[in-house]
Design a protein around this motif. Structure first.
Motif, mmCIF file in Angstrom:
data_model
loop_
_atom_site.group_PDB
_atom_site.id
_atom_site.type_symbol
_atom_site.label_atom_id
_atom_site.label_comp_id
_atom_site.label_asym_id
_atom_site.label_seq_id
_atom_site.Cartn_x
_atom_site.Cartn_y
_atom_site.Cartn_z
ATOM 1 N N GLU A 172 0.833 -1.206 0.000
ATOM 2 C CA GLU A 172 0.000 0.000 0.000
ATOM 3 C C GLU A 172 0.864 1.250 0.000
ATOM 4 O O GLU A 172 0.620 2.202 -0.745
ATOM 5 N N ARG A 173 1.860 1.220 0.868
ATOM 6 C CA ARG A 173 2.726 2.396 0.956
ATOM 7 C C ARG A 173 3.466 2.609 -0.371
ATOM 8 O O ARG A 173 3.589 3.733 -0.862
ATOM 9 N N TRP B 61 -2.115 11.301 6.739
ATOM 10 C CA TRP B 61 -0.891 10.791 6.135
ATOM 11 C C TRP B 61 0.025 11.982 5.853
ATOM 12 O O TRP B 61 -0.438 13.121 5.755
ATOM 13 N N ARG C 230 1.234 4.229 -2.769
ATOM 14 C CA ARG C 230 1.075 5.661 -2.488
ATOM 15 C C ARG C 230 2.287 6.432 -3.010
ATOM 16 O O ARG C 230 2.151 7.507 -3.593
ATOM 17 N N PHE D 56 -3.854 11.024 -3.523
ATOM 18 C CA PHE D 56 -4.314 10.293 -2.343
ATOM 19 C C PHE D 56 -5.836 10.147 -2.335
ATOM 20 O O PHE D 56 -6.388 9.515 -1.427
ATOM 21 N N GLN E 207 2.310 6.828 7.037
ATOM 22 C CA GLN E 207 0.907 6.732 7.428
ATOM 23 C C GLN E 207 0.698 7.438 8.755
ATOM 24 O O GLN E 207 1.589 7.452 9.609
ATOM 25 N N THR F 235 -8.286 10.270 0.877
ATOM 26 C CA THR F 235 -7.465 10.102 2.085
ATOM 27 C C THR F 235 -6.805 11.426 2.466
ATOM 28 O O THR F 235 -6.105 12.015 1.647
#
Lengths: 282, 111
Positions: free
Chosen positions: B5-6, B67, B9, B96, B63, B99
């Protein structure tokens, strides 16, 4: 305008300039007396501490990049280096760097006399990169406080110097951009760092125009560049003339402004003991 | 948050930043810069070797609530630093989606 009888080494964070200037005991001597700027020594010490901490890159996993590279070189077999994505990427990057070095070594020499590589250019390029990487200077604020936009001092200084040198006969030297020196407080909080910045630029100028005229011209060019090319909020631009050089067509020696008889040699350098002229934007 | 996930991103933020007019490239790490410099010298006249440059080297994402995304860019001369950093900030925030994210943009150099 103040005319000082001593020349001091630049204390700016222009990495290349600073690297070439002598410094004693980690704190440069200054034409500005300690009484005038009592926090300068503290500023330098704080900057050195910050830079020492900031020299090494800490990966998101907490390891220092230098530790990862050292472990890779020594083949310690630390499983973390292989399991961690950040350390793995750092190891891969080191491997690519090694490949490049081997490629260069294996390629044909670039000279014609068969003496091998001339490493001067390579060394100069590598040192440019290292200086910029290790001495980027302070982060300087752009835009509004809430925007969290920054430009590193070394990058901004490039624009400032280029603007100054757009004037004929002007050669830019050390450039410091940051909070006003007398207001500098180590370990300032972020909000404090967002005050309008203060530019201090050293220049060498030809003897063809009056100093005040050159200084005003440099200041105007710098102000326009900072506004149009950077968009940075600047409170003051101080120009320090550290040298006056003779135009090539002019063989006569030049006397110091306001100091008859205090001429300098034809080499274009300041006399022993030094002098400087500061034209503050205040 | 998983590593994937990171990474996603980071990749999305880097791609968004690189789309902004005036961004020459994202700030590479020291090894990348040395490598590009040495490669450029070896390949006379053809400029830096960007084929091996990690496109996401100048982006860090953490995170939290919100974030945080730190983006280090190298600016292309002829573009105003403030305008470019604002555009990068907006583009990265958009990457993002819904988010919440706090974006920091820093100009590390110019070419």
């Amino acid at each position: 305008m103040a005319i000082n009888d001593e020349t001091r080494p630049a204390y700016g964070t222009d990495g290349i300039q600073d690297e070439l200037l002598p410094q004693e005991g980690g704190a440069p001597a200054g034409a500005i007396s300690p009484a005038e700027v009592p926090t300068r020594g503290e500023e330098d010490a704080a900057m050195e501490e910050t830079e020492d901490e900031g020299v090494d890159e800490r990966l998101p996993c907490g390891r220092l990049l230098s530790e990862v590279w050292e472990a890779e070189d020594q083949g310690t077999g630390d499983p973390h280096l292989y399991e961690c994505p950040h350390c793995s990427a750092a190891r891969a990057e080191l491997g690519l760097l090694g490949d490049t070095v081997r490629d260069v070594l294996a390629s044909e020499p670039d000279d014609r006399d068969g003496q091998g590589w001339d490493t001067t250019a390579l060394t100069a390029r590598v040192m440019d990169v290292v200086r910029l990487e290790l001495r980027p200077g302070r982060p300087l604020p752009l835009g509004e406080t809430s925007e969290d936009l920054w430009i590193m001092e070394a990058a901004a200084a490039k624009t400032v110097r280029a603007a100054a040198e757009s004037l004929a006969g002007v050669h830019a030297g050390a450039c410091r951009i940051g909070p006003p020196p007398e207001q500098f407080v180590p370990a300032r909080p972020t909000e404090e760092r967002r005050r309008p910045t203060h530019v201090e630029l050293e220049v060498a100028v030809s003897d063809l125009a009056p100093l005040w005229e050159v200084a005003d011209g440099v200041r105007e060019r710098v102000r326009m560049a900072v506004d149009h090319e950077l968009g940075m909020d600047v409170a003051a631009i101080d120009i320090r003339i550290t040298d006056i050089y003779a135009d090539e067509d002019d063989d006569e020696e030049i006397g110091m402004p306001g100091r008859p008889g205090h001429g300098r040699s034809g080499s274009g350098r300041a006399p022993a003991g030094g002098w400087e002229v500061t034209l503050d934007d205040r | 948050m998983t590593g994937d996930e990171r990474e996603q991103r980071v990749a999305a933020a880097a791609a968004a930043a690189l789309q902004v007019q005036g961004v020459a490239f994202l700030k590479p790490g020291l090894a990348g810069r040395l490598r590009a410099s040495a490669s450029a010298l070896a390949r006379t006249g053809r400029g830096p070797d960007r084929r091996r440059t990690d496109p996401a080297a100048g982006v860090r994402v953490r995170q939290g609530t919100p974030w945080t995304a730190e983006v280090h860019i190298v600016l292309q001369r002829g573009h105003r630093a403030l305008d470019v950093t604002r555009a990068v900030r907006s583009a990265v925030a958009d990457s993002f989606g819904e988010t919440p994210v706090r974006v920091t943009v820093t100009v590390s150099g110019m070419v």
